[in-house]
Each structure stands twice: as C-alpha cells, then as structure tokens.
Design an enzyme around this catalytic site. Structure first.
Site: not given
Ligand code: OAD
Length: 255
Positions: A100, A117, A125, A153, A193, A195, A237
């Site tokens: 997440n 992730h 930047c 930036c 939770g 897939s 959950a």
C-alpha cells in the site's frame, strides 16, 4: 476459522505480515481489483500508472494521485491496521511489508513499515529523483478527475512525480531485499487483503512456503487451503485480525 489452530500464531517466532489494499478498505480507501469500486475497474492503469502516462499528461496523472493522497489524508486507520500494530507487541518478532502507498499502518502505530510500492507522501523529481518537500505538493481539496499541474523541482526544474512504483518500474531495492529476507526467515506469514496478482511482490508467499513457513491468508475472498501449511481466514480483515488478538489473549490467560 476452520483448520486454523491458534497455536500456529502463539508459537511463531518471526511473523511476516504482508498487506495489500484490502487492509485499508474499511478506512474507505478503494482497492484496485474488487469488481465494485476497485480503482482498476474504473480507470485504465496504462493512462495513469506508468512513466509514459506521466510524460504524456503530467497534470492528469499528478491530479489523480493528489486526489488519492487527499483521500488518504482524510482517512483513519481501521481495526485491521491497529491489530497488526498490536500483534507486533505480542510476538517475539514481526516484520510488516505492505504494497500500500498510504500511511495508515504508520498512523496505527506500526514501526518500520516496508513499502514495496512506494508512498503517496514521498513525491520526488521525475528528472533527477530528488525528494520534494514543497508545501504545494500537499493537496487541500481535490475533486475526482481534477487536473493539477505538478510542481517543479527546486534543483533542476524537472516535474515532480508521485513517489509510487508505476507499472514497468522496478521495486525500490532496499525494501525488496528486506522483504525477501523476511520471507526466507519467518516461520509464519500472514497475507492480508491482497489479490496476490502483482509481481514480484506476489512471490513472497511462495518464498516463505519454500523456506518452511506456514502461510495464513486473511481475505474477503479467501480460497480454501490445505489446512496443513496453508490456511485461510475468510472475511473482513478489520474483524478477523482483532478477533485473533482477542483469542490469543484468552488462550494465553488459559485455565
Ligand atoms: P487488489 O485490489 O488487487 O486486491 C485487494 C484484495 O483485498 C482482494 O483480494 C480482496 O478480496 C481483498 N479485500 C478487499 N476488502 C477486504 C477486507 N475488508 N478484508 C480483507 N480482504 C479484503 O489490491 P492489491 O493486492 O493490494 O500496485 O494490489 C496489488 C497492487 O496492484 C497494488 O499495490 C497496486 C496495484 O496495481 C501499484 O500501484 C504498483
């Protein structure tokens, strides 16, 4: 909770908790692949979650992520996040790996969350990768579908991009290395939770299993498992995890 014996949790020395969008669902953050309301059932990832999409239409992509970030900022951790933070205090060792990009695990009190992730809250930047801390990257109110020109930036004037991993990009090296090491070392993996469809993150359960860990899936849509090394706890959950903690406490109080 058929087939699942609480002793598996009670006896675990190193628990790896691997979470996905389903853990934040009860906080009002949409998942990706749920037929009802999943982001990828309403949006095309190719036009929002790739570097090419950002090159083609930076305002569309930045606006979409700012909309998601504003949603997260307005949300609160739910009992699933809180139970995971509490579980870390009850077992000898716990590693938390999440796919997440929200910060709800941190806000629930979990320490050292490994984000595979990236994060909605770490813009950088697009050109030189320098982290961006300008206050104009913080969304106030963002409408769904709103286009927002990304800030620039301060060092190289490149466009600022969201700090998430897009399709076609490699996972950040250190978090991935740490996640793999935990999958090899843990004796219990709780998969909550997700897939399990996005590689390479989805390899973690296989790595853990190959290294002798038991695997427990907590999912609304859990498939039945063998009940010997792999178990499923089907349901929300935010209900299952607090219930597990309660049962653990009862069990430890014992007769
Ligand atoms: P998905 O949307 O693919 O899967 C969410 C899973 O959570 C599904 O298996 C649901 O059945 C389950 N679920 C939903 N609500 C739940 C609840 N209340 N309790 C328990 N389970 C629940 O989301 P992820 O697996 O996290 O990547 O997706 C993986 C990656 O795909 C994301 O990190 C994102 C996406 O593209 C990137 O953006 C790089």
């Amino acid at each position: 909770m058929t087939g699942f014996d609480l002793r598996i949790l009670r006896d675990a020395r190193h628990v790896l908790v691997f979470t996905g969008a389903g853990v934040s669902a009860r906080s009002g953050i949409p998942t990706f692949r749920d037929a009802l309301g999943g982001l990828w059932s309403r949006y095309d990832p190719a036009s929002l979650a790739t570097a090419d999409a950002f090159r083609q239409d930076p305002a569309l992509v930045w606006g979409w992520y700012q909309w998601r970030r504003a949603q997260v900022l307005a949300a609160r951790p739910n009992p699933a996040h809180l139970a995971i933070a509490e579980l870390a205090r009850r077992v000898p060792r716990l590693t938390l790996v999440t796919q997440n990009v929200d910060d709800l695990h941190e806000r629930a009190g979990s320490q050292e969350v490994i984000h595979l992730h990236g994060s909605l809250h770490a813009p950088r930047c697009f050109a030189c990768a320098r982290a961006y801390a300008g206050s104009d990257a913080e969304p106030a109110r963002v409408e769904e579908g709103e286009r927002i020109e990304p800030p620039r930036c301060l060092r190289c004037n490149g466009r600022i991009r969201p700090g998430v991993v897009w399709f076609g990009e490699a996972l950040p090296e250190r978090p991935w290395r740490e996640a793999l090491a935990a999958a090899r070392a843990c004796d219990l993996l709780l998969v909550v939770g997700t897939s399990g469809l996005v590689m390479p993150a989805a390899q973690l359960p296989q790595v853990a299993r190959q290294n002798g860990a038991k695997v427990v899936h907590v999912n609304l849509d859990a498939e039945p498992a063998d009940g010997a090394t792999t178990f499923t706890l089907a349901g929300d959950a935010a209900e299952i995890l607090p219930r597990l903690l309660l049962q653990m406490a009862d069990d430890q109080a014992g007769p």
